[in-house]
Design a protein around this motif. Structure first.
Motif, PDB file in Angstrom:
ATOM      1  N   LEU A 100     -12.271  -6.480 -12.142  1.00  0.00           N
ATOM      2  CA  LEU A 100     -10.918  -6.952 -11.867  1.00  0.00           C
ATOM      3  C   LEU A 100     -10.962  -8.151 -10.929  1.00  0.00           C
ATOM      4  CD1 LEU A 100      -9.065  -3.566 -11.195  1.00  0.00           C
ATOM      5  CD2 LEU A 100      -9.001  -4.938 -13.287  1.00  0.00           C
ATOM      6  N   GLY A 101     -10.278  -9.205 -11.323  1.00  0.00           N
ATOM      7  CA  GLY A 101     -10.157 -10.370 -10.453  1.00  0.00           C
ATOM      8  C   GLY A 101      -9.056 -10.152  -9.434  1.00  0.00           C
ATOM      9  N   ALA A 102      -8.940 -11.053  -8.480  1.00  0.00           N
ATOM     10  CA  ALA A 102      -7.940 -10.939  -7.417  1.00  0.00           C
ATOM     11  C   ALA A 102      -6.523 -10.889  -7.989  1.00  0.00           C
ATOM     12  CB  ALA A 102      -8.082 -12.095  -6.431  1.00  0.00           C
ATOM     13  N   GLU A 103      -6.251 -11.700  -8.997  1.00  0.00           N
ATOM     14  CA  GLU A 103      -4.917 -11.698  -9.619  1.00  0.00           C
ATOM     15  C   GLU A 103      -4.649 -10.386 -10.344  1.00  0.00           C
ATOM     16  OE1 GLU A 103      -2.323 -13.924  -9.414  1.00  0.00           O
ATOM     17  OE2 GLU A 103      -3.579 -14.712  -7.806  1.00  0.00           O
ATOM     18  N   ASP A 104      -5.692  -9.832 -10.999  1.00  0.00           N
ATOM     19  CA  ASP A 104      -5.548  -8.544 -11.681  1.00  0.00           C
ATOM     20  C   ASP A 104      -5.184  -7.451 -10.682  1.00  0.00           C
ATOM     21  OD1 ASP A 104      -6.401  -9.798 -14.053  1.00  0.00           O
ATOM     22  OD2 ASP A 104      -8.505  -9.314 -13.623  1.00  0.00           O
ATOM     23  N   VAL A 105      -5.898  -7.440  -9.559  1.00  0.00           N
ATOM     24  CA  VAL A 105      -5.664  -6.435  -8.528  1.00  0.00           C
ATOM     25  C   VAL A 105      -4.249  -6.576  -7.978  1.00  0.00           C
ATOM     26  CG1 VAL A 105      -6.322  -5.671  -6.208  1.00  0.00           C
ATOM     27  CG2 VAL A 105      -8.085  -6.151  -7.915  1.00  0.00           C
ATOM     28  N   LYS A 106      -3.853  -7.810  -7.693  1.00  0.00           N
ATOM     29  CA  LYS A 106      -2.504  -8.048  -7.160  1.00  0.00           C
ATOM     30  C   LYS A 106      -1.452  -7.549  -8.149  1.00  0.00           C
ATOM     31  CE  LYS A 106       0.544 -11.627  -5.426  1.00  0.00           C
ATOM     32  NZ  LYS A 106       0.760 -13.042  -5.216  1.00  0.00           N
ATOM     33  N   TYR A 107      -1.634  -7.843  -9.418  1.00  0.00           N
ATOM     34  CA  TYR A 107      -0.690  -7.409 -10.449  1.00  0.00           C
ATOM     35  C   TYR A 107      -0.621  -5.884 -10.515  1.00  0.00           C
ATOM     36  CZ  TYR A 107       1.478  -6.649 -14.979  1.00  0.00           C
ATOM     37  OH  TYR A 107       2.298  -6.215 -15.988  1.00  0.00           O
ATOM     38  N   LEU A 108      -1.782  -5.227 -10.548  1.00  0.00           N
ATOM     39  CA  LEU A 108      -1.806  -3.773 -10.604  1.00  0.00           C
ATOM     40  C   LEU A 108      -1.157  -3.150  -9.367  1.00  0.00           C
ATOM     41  CD1 LEU A 108      -5.348  -3.171 -12.105  1.00  0.00           C
ATOM     42  CD2 LEU A 108      -3.159  -2.594 -13.168  1.00  0.00           C
ATOM     43  N   GLU A 109      -1.410  -3.725  -8.192  1.00  0.00           N
ATOM     44  CA  GLU A 109      -0.780  -3.215  -6.974  1.00  0.00           C
ATOM     45  C   GLU A 109       0.732  -3.348  -7.054  1.00  0.00           C
ATOM     46  OE1 GLU A 109      -2.697  -5.372  -3.824  1.00  0.00           O
ATOM     47  OE2 GLU A 109      -4.321  -3.918  -3.668  1.00  0.00           O
ATOM     48  N   GLU A 110       1.223  -4.460  -7.600  1.00  0.00           N
ATOM     49  CA  GLU A 110       2.673  -4.655  -7.739  1.00  0.00           C
ATOM     50  C   GLU A 110       3.266  -3.655  -8.732  1.00  0.00           C
ATOM     51  OE1 GLU A 110       3.228  -8.747  -8.796  1.00  0.00           O
ATOM     52  OE2 GLU A 110       2.563  -9.466  -6.845  1.00  0.00           O
ATOM     53  N   VAL A 111       2.609  -3.476  -9.870  1.00  0.00           N
ATOM     54  CA  VAL A 111       3.116  -2.560 -10.895  1.00  0.00           C
ATOM     55  C   VAL A 111       3.107  -1.120 -10.381  1.00  0.00           C
ATOM     56  CG1 VAL A 111       2.612  -1.561 -13.165  1.00  0.00           C
ATOM     57  CG2 VAL A 111       2.512  -4.030 -12.844  1.00  0.00           C
ATOM     58  N   ILE A 112       1.987  -0.698  -9.813  1.00  0.00           N
ATOM     59  CA  ILE A 112       1.890   0.673  -9.315  1.00  0.00           C
ATOM     60  C   ILE A 112       2.848   0.873  -8.147  1.00  0.00           C
ATOM     61  CG2 ILE A 112       0.363   2.381  -8.237  1.00  0.00           C
ATOM     62  CD1 ILE A 112      -1.938   1.024  -9.884  1.00  0.00           C
ATOM     63  N   VAL A 116       5.745   3.674  -7.862  1.00  0.00           N
ATOM     64  CA  VAL A 116       5.795   4.613  -6.746  1.00  0.00           C
ATOM     65  C   VAL A 116       7.175   4.574  -6.096  1.00  0.00           C
ATOM     66  CG1 VAL A 116       4.899   5.045  -4.409  1.00  0.00           C
ATOM     67  CG2 VAL A 116       3.321   4.634  -6.297  1.00  0.00           C
ATOM     68  N   ARG A 117       7.705   3.369  -5.880  1.00  0.00           N
ATOM     69  CA  ARG A 117       9.042   3.251  -5.284  1.00  0.00           C
ATOM     70  C   ARG A 117      10.098   3.878  -6.188  1.00  0.00           C
ATOM     71  NH1 ARG A 117       6.647  -1.509  -3.922  1.00  0.00           N
ATOM     72  NH2 ARG A 117       7.595  -2.668  -5.640  1.00  0.00           N
ATOM     73  N   ARG A 118       9.971   3.677  -7.492  1.00  0.00           N
ATOM     74  CA  ARG A 118      10.925   4.248  -8.452  1.00  0.00           C
ATOM     75  C   ARG A 118      10.859   5.767  -8.422  1.00  0.00           C
ATOM     76  NH1 ARG A 118      13.495   3.203 -13.484  1.00  0.00           N
ATOM     77  NH2 ARG A 118      14.632   5.121 -13.859  1.00  0.00           N
ATOM     78  N   PHE A 119       9.655   6.334  -8.436  1.00  0.00           N
ATOM     79  CA  PHE A 119       9.511   7.785  -8.399  1.00  0.00           C
ATOM     80  C   PHE A 119      10.117   8.358  -7.121  1.00  0.00           C
ATOM     81  CE2 PHE A 119       5.386   7.139 -10.997  1.00  0.00           C
ATOM     82  CZ  PHE A 119       6.115   6.978 -12.157  1.00  0.00           C
ATOM     83  N   ALA A 120       9.867   7.704  -6.000  1.00  0.00           N
ATOM     84  CA  ALA A 120      10.416   8.171  -4.722  1.00  0.00           C
ATOM     85  C   ALA A 120      11.939   8.108  -4.744  1.00  0.00           C
ATOM     86  CB  ALA A 120       9.860   7.333  -3.573  1.00  0.00           C
ATOM     87  N   SER A 121      12.473   7.051  -5.302  1.00  0.00           N
ATOM     88  CA  SER A 121      13.926   6.897  -5.405  1.00  0.00           C
ATOM     89  C   SER A 121      14.515   7.985  -6.293  1.00  0.00           C
ATOM     90  CB  SER A 121      14.246   5.515  -5.962  1.00  0.00           C
ATOM     91  OG  SER A 121      15.629   5.375  -6.182  1.00  0.00           O
TER      92      SER A 121
END
Length: 128
Positions: A100-112, A116-121
């Motif tokens: 995973l490149g830096a952009e891939d990691v950033k994208y996955l962190e944003e999606v996940i 997580v925020r949606r599930f908590a809500s």
């Protein structure tokens, strides 16, 4: 005797993920944890925090110190924390992957993070 060290990049990644999840600046995170902002800068540059700062940081993350320990051979020693924040737990794993490149990691962190925020809500709405 093996000399265990702090995996600074894993600790910094977990802090970064938790910081982003809570929408804090590095300065705000440092104040919340009770360490100096320069501790964060030193870690960003790959330097280990002092033992008191390390203890405060892992306590703030809600993760055991062992999660961020490595032995001289590079094998990580880890125990499962009770319930750390998901992004704080996932960030070091994502960032450690060589495929995973830096952009891939950033994208996955944003999606996940969004999930997580949606599930908590959703949980919060159901509990009302």
């Amino acid at each position: 005797m093996a000399r265990t060290r702090v995996n600074v990049s894993a600790l910094y990644a977990a802090l970064d993920a938790a910081k982003n999840e809570r929408q804090l600046s590095w300065r705000q995170l440092a104040a919340e944890v009770g360490v100096s902002p320069s501790t964060m800068t030193r870690m960003a540059n790959g330097n280990r925090p002092d033992v008191d700062a390390f203890a405060a940081l892992v306590r703030w993350l809600g993760m055991p110190a062992e999660t961020f320990m490595v032995d001289p051979d590079g094998a990580e020693e880890s125990t499962q924390p009770a319930e750390p924040e998901l992004m704080a737990q996932l960030a070091p794993l994502l960032r450690a992957r060589s495929d995973l490149g830096a952009e891939d990691v950033k994208y996955l962190e944003e999606v996940i993070g969004a999930a997580v925020r949606r599930f908590a809500s959703d949980r919060e709405a159901r509990s009302r």
